[in-house]
Design a protein around this motif. Structure first.
Motif, PDB file in Angstrom:
ATOM      1  N   MET A   6      36.295  34.102  36.125  1.00 61.34           N
ATOM      2  CA  MET A   6      35.765  33.846  37.468  1.00 61.34           C
ATOM      3  C   MET A   6      34.551  34.724  37.754  1.00 61.34           C
ATOM      4  N   ARG A   7      33.734  34.973  36.735  1.00 61.38           N
ATOM      5  CA  ARG A   7      32.571  35.847  36.864  1.00 61.38           C
ATOM      6  C   ARG A   7      31.336  35.089  37.367  1.00 61.38           C
TER       7      ARG A   7
ATOM      8  N   THR B 124      30.166  32.910  39.635  1.00 60.43           N
ATOM      9  CA  THR B 124      30.605  32.273  40.878  1.00 60.43           C
ATOM     10  C   THR B 124      29.777  31.038  41.230  1.00 60.43           C
TER      11      THR B 124
ATOM     12  N   ARG C   6      31.574  27.415  41.676  1.00 60.64           N
ATOM     13  CA  ARG C   6      31.470  26.677  42.931  1.00 60.64           C
ATOM     14  C   ARG C   6      30.829  25.308  42.720  1.00 60.64           C
TER      15      ARG C   6
ATOM     16  N   GLU D 240      38.440  31.268  42.863  1.00 58.02           N
ATOM     17  CA  GLU D 240      37.155  31.980  42.795  1.00 58.02           C
ATOM     18  C   GLU D 240      36.947  32.851  44.024  1.00 58.02           C
ATOM     19  N   ARG D 241      37.284  32.338  45.211  1.00 57.08           N
ATOM     20  CA  ARG D 241      37.120  33.114  46.442  1.00 57.08           C
ATOM     21  C   ARG D 241      38.048  34.325  46.458  1.00 57.08           C
TER      22      ARG D 241
ATOM     23  N   ARG E  73      36.760  36.940  43.961  1.00 58.01           N
ATOM     24  CA  ARG E  73      35.564  37.610  44.498  1.00 58.01           C
ATOM     25  C   ARG E  73      35.948  38.601  45.588  1.00 58.01           C
TER      26      ARG E  73
END
Length: 196
Positions: free
Chosen positions: A116-117, A119, A123, A177-178, A181
């Protein structure tokens, strides 16, 4: 250190009597992997150690000959960057070419997705899935209203099932992902959430 581009080399003063030369400041900026610098960030990168006033003087000289430009932000923060004539601020010509040729999905790697780097790529992938969900839902609704059956599938309900499966997967990717982050911002990098 790298050699200076010709447009910079023509403009700078080759005064070697100064503790810090204009060429050294520009080379330091070009060799770094960042587009903007505060005076303190530049001072930390420049060797030998020089005062903040000396760094500011060289930057002012470079700004006067249009090699360096500035952007000032609230709380008196001024950032300096190389004023590339071939590209719009603040992109270098190389950065402008890369942005024009690559989309976030072009840059998304399997490792960037799994950690998940990347982003922007994640998205974009999730939003593409949501758009495909909308297309499948619309197609399923039209086939149901018209009462047509497609020969490839046994029923138009397959479109509904696929659309909802894709919707849940896309929302799951976006939510993951959210959360990752948010965790990285709150707790920093850890072994459970790798940054590489």
């Amino acid at each position: 250190m790298s050699s200076l581009p010709e447009w910079i080399d023509e403009r700078i003063d080759r005064n070697l009597d100064n503790t810090l030369t204009q060429a050294h400041v520009v080379e330091t900026m070009l060799d770094a992997d960042r587009p903007f610098f505060s005076i303190r960030q530049l001072q930390a990168r420049i060797k030998p150690d020089v005062s903040t006033a000396t760094v500011r003087n060289r930057l002012n000289e470079l700004q006067a000959i249009d090699v360096v430009a500035t952007e000032t932000y609230p709380e008196s923060i001024t950032l300096y960057y190389i004023n590339h004539p071939e590209a719009d601020w603040p992109l270098s010509p190389t950065g402008k070419r890369q942005l024009a040729s690559e989309s976030p999905l072009d840059r998304l790697s399997a490792w960037g997705f799994l950690t998940m780097r990347d982003t922007a790529g994640i998205r974009t992938l999730a939003l593409a899935g949501l758009q495909l969900t909308l297309l499948l839902l619309t197609l399923g609704a039209l086939l149901t209203i018209v009462g047509l059956d497609i020969g490839v599938t046994s029923s138009d309900v397959v479109f509904w099932d696929t659309a909802f499966d894709l919707l849940f997967v896309s929302l799951g990717i976006l939510l993951t992902e959210r959360v990752v982050r948010w965790l990285r911002r709150r707790f920093g990098s850890s072994d459970l959430i790798p940054v590489l």
